[in-house]
Design a protein around this motif. Structure first.
Motif, PDB file in Angstrom:
ATOM      1  N   VAL A   1       0.799  -1.357   0.020  1.00  0.00           N
ATOM      2  CA  VAL A   1      -0.098  -0.199   0.057  1.00  0.00           C
ATOM      3  C   VAL A   1       0.904   1.352  -0.025  1.00  0.00           C
ATOM      4  N   LEU A   2       1.748   1.285   0.986  1.00  0.00           N
ATOM      5  CA  LEU A   2       2.845   2.457   0.774  1.00  0.00           C
ATOM      6  C   LEU A   2       3.521   2.495  -0.441  1.00  0.00           C
ATOM      7  N   PHE A   3       3.802   1.468  -0.924  1.00  0.00           N
ATOM      8  CA  PHE A   3       4.552   1.402  -2.095  1.00  0.00           C
ATOM      9  C   PHE A   3       3.759   2.263  -3.089  1.00  0.00           C
ATOM     10  N   THR A   4       2.563   1.933  -3.434  1.00  0.00           N
ATOM     11  CA  THR A   4       1.493   2.447  -4.287  1.00  0.00           C
ATOM     12  C   THR A   4       1.494   4.054  -3.986  1.00  0.00           C
ATOM     13  N   ALA A   5       1.178   4.271  -2.617  1.00  0.00           N
ATOM     14  CA  ALA A   5       0.700   5.811  -2.272  1.00  0.00           C
ATOM     15  C   ALA A   5       2.045   6.546  -2.748  1.00  0.00           C
ATOM     16  N   VAL A   6       3.129   6.009  -2.444  1.00  0.00           N
ATOM     17  CA  VAL A   6       4.357   6.785  -2.673  1.00  0.00           C
ATOM     18  C   VAL A   6       4.690   6.979  -3.990  1.00  0.00           C
TER      19      VAL A   6
ATOM     20  N   ASN B   1       2.290   9.646  -5.155  1.00  0.00           N
ATOM     21  CA  ASN B   1       2.485  11.182  -4.266  1.00  0.00           C
ATOM     22  C   ASN B   1       4.040  10.868  -3.814  1.00  0.00           C
ATOM     23  N   PRO B   2       5.067  11.166  -4.663  1.00  0.00           N
ATOM     24  CA  PRO B   2       6.437  10.841  -4.580  1.00  0.00           C
ATOM     25  C   PRO B   2       6.806  12.112  -3.439  1.00  0.00           C
ATOM     26  N   ASP B   3       6.237  13.156  -3.390  1.00  0.00           N
ATOM     27  CA  ASP B   3       6.492  14.260  -2.635  1.00  0.00           C
ATOM     28  C   ASP B   3       5.865  14.561  -1.304  1.00  0.00           C
ATOM     29  N   ASP B   4       5.065  13.401  -0.971  1.00  0.00           N
ATOM     30  CA  ASP B   4       4.132  13.588   0.298  1.00  0.00           C
ATOM     31  C   ASP B   4       5.159  12.953   1.472  1.00  0.00           C
ATOM     32  N   VAL B   5       5.615  14.056   2.251  1.00  0.00           N
ATOM     33  CA  VAL B   5       6.468  13.751   3.619  1.00  0.00           C
ATOM     34  C   VAL B   5       6.095  12.487   4.303  1.00  0.00           C
ATOM     35  N   ALA B   6       4.801  12.579   4.850  1.00  0.00           N
ATOM     36  CA  ALA B   6       4.231  11.865   5.467  1.00  0.00           C
ATOM     37  C   ALA B   6       4.308  10.234   4.988  1.00  0.00           C
ATOM     38  N   LEU B   7       3.899  10.068   4.085  1.00  0.00           N
ATOM     39  CA  LEU B   7       3.866   8.720   3.320  1.00  0.00           C
ATOM     40  C   LEU B   7       5.530   8.269   3.048  1.00  0.00           C
ATOM     41  N   LEU B   8       6.435   9.173   2.761  1.00  0.00           N
ATOM     42  CA  LEU B   8       7.530   8.789   2.618  1.00  0.00           C
ATOM     43  C   LEU B   8       8.305   8.567   4.032  1.00  0.00           C
ATOM     44  N   GLN B   9       7.974   9.124   5.153  1.00  0.00           N
ATOM     45  CA  GLN B   9       8.289   8.808   6.578  1.00  0.00           C
ATOM     46  C   GLN B   9       7.791   7.534   7.002  1.00  0.00           C
TER      47      GLN B   9
ATOM     48  N   ALA C   1      14.791   1.198   2.515  1.00  0.00           N
ATOM     49  CA  ALA C   1      14.767   2.541   3.361  1.00  0.00           C
ATOM     50  C   ALA C   1      15.536   3.677   3.010  1.00  0.00           C
ATOM     51  N   LEU C   2      16.539   3.474   2.214  1.00  0.00           N
ATOM     52  CA  LEU C   2      17.488   4.385   1.716  1.00  0.00           C
ATOM     53  C   LEU C   2      16.675   5.188   0.539  1.00  0.00           C
ATOM     54  N   LYS C   3      15.716   4.833  -0.216  1.00  0.00           N
ATOM     55  CA  LYS C   3      14.995   5.483  -1.027  1.00  0.00           C
ATOM     56  C   LYS C   3      14.107   6.638  -0.611  1.00  0.00           C
ATOM     57  N   PRO C   4      13.173   6.133   0.565  1.00  0.00           N
ATOM     58  CA  PRO C   4      12.333   7.200   1.100  1.00  0.00           C
ATOM     59  C   PRO C   4      13.143   8.432   1.700  1.00  0.00           C
ATOM     60  N   TYR C   5      14.211   8.059   2.652  1.00  0.00           N
ATOM     61  CA  TYR C   5      15.116   8.961   3.085  1.00  0.00           C
ATOM     62  C   TYR C   5      16.013   9.717   2.295  1.00  0.00           C
ATOM     63  N   GLU C   6      16.383   9.100   1.175  1.00  0.00           N
ATOM     64  CA  GLU C   6      16.985  10.155   0.275  1.00  0.00           C
ATOM     65  C   GLU C   6      16.107  11.200  -0.355  1.00  0.00           C
ATOM     66  N   ARG C   7      14.915  10.588  -0.633  1.00  0.00           N
ATOM     67  CA  ARG C   7      13.832  11.409  -1.256  1.00  0.00           C
ATOM     68  C   ARG C   7      13.433  12.711   0.152  1.00  0.00           C
ATOM     69  N   LEU C   8      13.317  12.327   1.007  1.00  0.00           N
ATOM     70  CA  LEU C   8      13.034  13.142   2.316  1.00  0.00           C
ATOM     71  C   LEU C   8      14.290  14.085   2.270  1.00  0.00           C
TER      72      LEU C   8
ATOM     73  N   LYS D   1      14.389  18.615   1.611  1.00  0.00           N
ATOM     74  CA  LYS D   1      14.626  19.452   2.413  1.00  0.00           C
ATOM     75  C   LYS D   1      13.807  19.327   3.438  1.00  0.00           C
ATOM     76  N   VAL D   2      13.358  18.121   3.952  1.00  0.00           N
ATOM     77  CA  VAL D   2      12.847  17.917   5.170  1.00  0.00           C
ATOM     78  C   VAL D   2      13.910  17.968   6.323  1.00  0.00           C
ATOM     79  N   ASP D   3      13.765  19.036   7.168  1.00  0.00           N
ATOM     80  CA  ASP D   3      14.878  19.550   7.925  1.00  0.00           C
ATOM     81  C   ASP D   3      14.403  18.916   9.623  1.00  0.00           C
ATOM     82  N   GLU D   4      14.495  17.812   9.519  1.00  0.00           N
ATOM     83  CA  GLU D   4      14.168  17.213  10.914  1.00  0.00           C
ATOM     84  C   GLU D   4      15.291  16.143  11.487  1.00  0.00           C
ATOM     85  N   ALA D   5      15.418  16.282  12.716  1.00  0.00           N
ATOM     86  CA  ALA D   5      16.390  15.495  13.269  1.00  0.00           C
ATOM     87  C   ALA D   5      16.281  13.891  13.064  1.00  0.00           C
TER      88      ALA D   5
END
Length: 191
Positions: A8-13, A16-24, A39-46, A50-54
């Motif tokens: 489901v997440l794969f399809t949703a992402v 919506n490849p720029d949806d921060v919540a889905l990528l997280q 997991a590298l792919k969604p974190y690289e995209r985030l 420029k998702v500036d979260e610790a």
């Protein structure tokens, strides 16, 4: 049902490849299931977004570390700490990779900071003991590794590091007993 969630997440992402919540969510799912390369792919995209979260920097660094990109993981852990100076987990993880690039004093510095932030956390206490071990400071290493085992009995990483500490210090009977326990750490045995 994580396999269903993954699809489901794969399809949703994908939709919506720029949806921060889905990528997280996708990244966290892959982390939970120890699929670090995926997991590298969604974190690289985030990171690209420029998702500036610790937490994003920490998780991205963790994936990089576990896929062999140690230098890049160090940079991400440093970004997490720059964003949130009291981020104990980032100090623990940074300490844990700095020894791999032979920055033993940096590992000790971040090990000390992690224990300062969380003195009752077995992982923080263990990483400080390990940092002392890597500097051949055996008395300090033994003290912190034993403390880690008091906080979390059976903690396999602390047991193996304590085994090395004891063996290096000539405490062979106890050292070999702890060393024999390494077989219980199935993840390390796979590596």
């Amino acid at each position: 049902r994580e396999a269903e969630l993954e699809a489901v997440l794969f399809t949703a992402v994908a939709a919506n490849p720029d949806d921060v919540a889905l990528l997280q969510n996708q990244g966290e799912l892959y982390l939970r299931t120890k699929m670090f390369a995926a997991a590298l792919k969604p974190y690289e995209r985030l990171h690209d977004l420029k998702v500036d979260e610790a937490g994003v920097f920490l998780n991205y660094g963790f994936c990089l570390e576990h896929t062999g990109a140690v230098e890049k993981s160090i940079a991400m852990y440093r970004k997490a700490i720059a964003k949130k100076a009291d981020f104990m987990e980032a100090h623990v993880d940074l300490s844990g990779v700095l020894w791999r690039v032979e920055d033993f004093h940096g590992a000790l510095e971040h090990g000390k900071k992690s224990v300062e932030l969380a003195p009752q956390n077995a992982y923080a206490v263990r990483i400080l003991g390990t940092a002392h071990l890597n500097l051949n400071q055996l008395e300090e290493a033994e003290k912190y590794l034993r403390q880690s085992l008091v906080l979390e009995p059976g903690f396999a990483l602390a047991e193996i590091d304590l085994a090395f500490t004891l063996l290096l210090g000539g405490k062979f009977d106890e050292g070999w007993r702890y060393y024999h326990r390494r077989w219980r750490d199935t993840q390390r045995m796979v590596r």
